[in-house]
Design an enzyme around this catalytic site. Structure first.
Site, PDB file in Angstrom:
ATOM      1  N   HIS A   1       9.855 -94.066  88.141  1.00  7.36           N
ATOM      2  CA  HIS A   1      10.678 -92.852  87.965  1.00  7.36           C
ATOM      3  C   HIS A   1      10.966 -92.564  86.494  1.00  7.36           C
ATOM      4  O   HIS A   1      11.324 -91.431  86.150  1.00  7.36           O
ATOM      5  CB  HIS A   1      11.973 -92.954  88.778  1.00  7.36           C
ATOM      6  CG  HIS A   1      13.020 -93.858  88.208  1.00  7.36           C
ATOM      7  ND1 HIS A   1      13.236 -95.139  88.662  1.00  7.36           N
ATOM      8  CD2 HIS A   1      13.932 -93.650  87.227  1.00  7.36           C
ATOM      9  CE1 HIS A   1      14.233 -95.680  87.993  1.00  7.36           C
ATOM     10  NE2 HIS A   1      14.674 -94.807  87.110  1.00  7.36           N
TER      11      HIS A   1
ATOM     12  N   ASP B   1       8.430 -98.227  92.915  1.00  3.53           N
ATOM     13  CA  ASP B   1       9.062 -97.748  91.678  1.00  3.53           C
ATOM     14  C   ASP B   1       8.655 -98.605  90.472  1.00  3.53           C
ATOM     15  O   ASP B   1       9.484 -98.958  89.637  1.00  3.53           O
ATOM     16  CB  ASP B   1      10.587 -97.734  91.816  1.00  3.53           C
ATOM     17  CG  ASP B   1      11.247 -96.915  90.716  1.00  3.53           C
ATOM     18  OD1 ASP B   1      10.571 -96.063  90.118  1.00  3.53           O
ATOM     19  OD2 ASP B   1      12.440 -97.145  90.435  1.00  3.53           O
TER      20      ASP B   1
ATOM     21  N   SER C   1      16.817 -98.229  83.108  1.00  3.90           N
ATOM     22  CA  SER C   1      15.743 -98.344  84.094  1.00  3.90           C
ATOM     23  C   SER C   1      14.451 -98.821  83.444  1.00  3.90           C
ATOM     24  O   SER C   1      14.011 -98.273  82.432  1.00  3.90           O
ATOM     25  CB  SER C   1      15.493 -96.990  84.766  1.00  3.90           C
ATOM     26  OG  SER C   1      16.585 -96.616  85.556  1.00  3.90           O
TER      27      SER C   1
END
Length: 430
Positions: free
Chosen positions: A143, A173, A255
């Site tokens: 993402h 992911d 992230s």
């Protein structure tokens, strides 16, 4: 008043226990002030030596036999005890140079000037985990690279490099980037997430809110937390991810960054957090033992090869809830009526069937096998299928491309079966 207020820690000695010391003729200190204490001192000395000998013998026996009488030996560690703060400093020094910031410019902001483009870019983190053939490979979240037209990597020393996407996988992911390895000296050591323990201290490193090279610490809160995921970001949970839960602070931009143990080894990829009013200290990381097989497949193929069935679906339980709400509205004289073209039709399904996957559209292999709108799938092979998550898990974990899948489903109230040959799943396919 000092820290310690009792006689045990005091450097003062009570008057009644104080002994008199005097300097002897030969310059040595003599204990006591009268010769009559000599015999008492000898007795005390002998007793002390005897007690020390007994303690030494007992310690040797217990050290040799583990105190259990089983004959097994136990090694007594002589390694120095290191404070957790010192280990955190050492561990972060090992892995920090391998953690990078990632700048993702979409096509929309690539066309802007450099300053505006940077301001409108999305930020994330990544970890250099390998160097080969003059290239450095970076693992991050998929993402982080969403809708990427141009990707740049910023090293810990501030150097900015263009990056190429090797591959990415939206289900797990995970993604892999490639940059030029010139001048890169540090590569993260891969740890073992299976040996982590709840309560163990971990550190999170990344680029939160644009603050590059940021470090936070916390503990492992849960090793196998299952989190429902909406892959299409439509609010419908259609996948589950097993992650490490930690209370180390993870914010936007973290992230794809590193979750490391106190040996400075990579044990997880920081992925997400719960961001809600009143919620603190709940972050999640993909276990490195789960991530690396996916990473290796991305390096080899550029994608993760999965079997493709070809249906767009919804949970039958959700359909029943919607049908119930519709009936309540229709029975309420004060409620605004639902237009006929928006009403849900009741399906002819046995009353005892409450779970399954309702087909909204069949394409590809499913369409070729004859599945169609409003078919209610209840089994794959001999496995009961209650919802879309179970459907995906069975497909991805138990079937391979080219294999046949037997589907049990209800149509017009009757239970039927059909065999579907699974094909390769494309990135944009359901």
């Amino acid at each position: 008043m000092g820290w310690f207020d009792d006689d045990f820690y005091s450097t003062k000695v009570k008057r009644k226990t104080r002994r008199e010391f005097r300097l002897g003729r030969r310059g040595s200190y003599e204990f006591g002030s009268r010769d009559r204490y000599g015999p008492m001192f000898k007795v005390a000395l002998v007793s002390s030596l005897a007690s020390s000998l007994v303690v030494a013998i007992v310690f040797t026996l217990f050290a040799g036999h583990g105190g259990t009488g089983s004959g097994s030996s136990r090694v007594v560690s002589t390694a120095p005890i290191v404070e957790t703060s010192e280990r955190t400093v050492t561990a972060s020094a090992k892995i920090r140079p391998a953690v990078v910031s990632i700048i993702n410019r979409t096509q929309q902001n690539v066309d802007l000037d450099d300053e505006e483009s940077l301001e409108n870019a999305s930020l994330g983190s990544g970890v250099i985990f390998r160097k080969e053939k003059g290239k450095a490979l970076i693992v991050t979240n998929a993402h982080v690279l969403e809708d990427a037209a141009e990707v740049q990597v910023v090293l810990v020393n501030g150097k900015m490099l263009p990056a190429t996407i090797v591959g990415k996988d939206t289900i797990t992911d995970l993604a892999v980037l490639q940059i030029d390895a010139t001048g890169i000296d540090t590569v993260a050591a891969i740890g073992n997430s299976e040996t982590l323990q709840e309560g163990e201290t971990v550190i999170a490193i990344g680029n939160p809110l644009g603050f590059a090279d940021s470090l936070t610490s916390g503990i492992v809160s849960n090793l196998h937390r299952t989190i429902p995921i909406s892959l299409n970001q439509n609010g419908v949970y259609d996948w589950e991810e097993e992650v490490i839960q930690t209370d180390a602070a993870i914010n936007a931009g973290n992230s794809g960054g590193a979750l490391a143990d106190l040996d400075g080894k990579l044990v997880g990829i920081n992925s997400m957090k719960i961001a809600d009013m009143g919620v603190e200290g709940i972050g999640f990381a993909i276990p490195i033992n789960d991530a690396m097989p996916i990473v290796e497949e991305l390096i080899a193929s550029g994608k993760v090869l999965r079997p493709y069935l070809g249906i767009y679906s919804m949970n039958y339980a959700s359909y029943l809830d919607s049908l119930k709400q519709q009936q309540m509205i229709e029975e309420d004289p004060d409620a605004q009526k639902i237009p006929d073209d928006q009403k849900i039709d009741e399906l002819p399904v046995p009353d005892d069937v409450k779970k399954g996957v309702l087909v909204l559209e069949a394409v590809g292999p499913a369409k070729e096998a004859g599945l169609k709108l409003n078919d209610l799938i209840v089994k794959f092979d001999d496995q009961t299928i209650s919802n879309t998550i179970e459907m995906r898990k069975y497909l991805y974990n138990h079937k391979k491309i080219g294999e046949s899948l037997t589907i049990s489903f209800y149509r017009d109230g009757k239970l039927q079966k059909v065999a579907v040959k699974l094909t390769e799943k494309n990135e944009d396919s359901e």
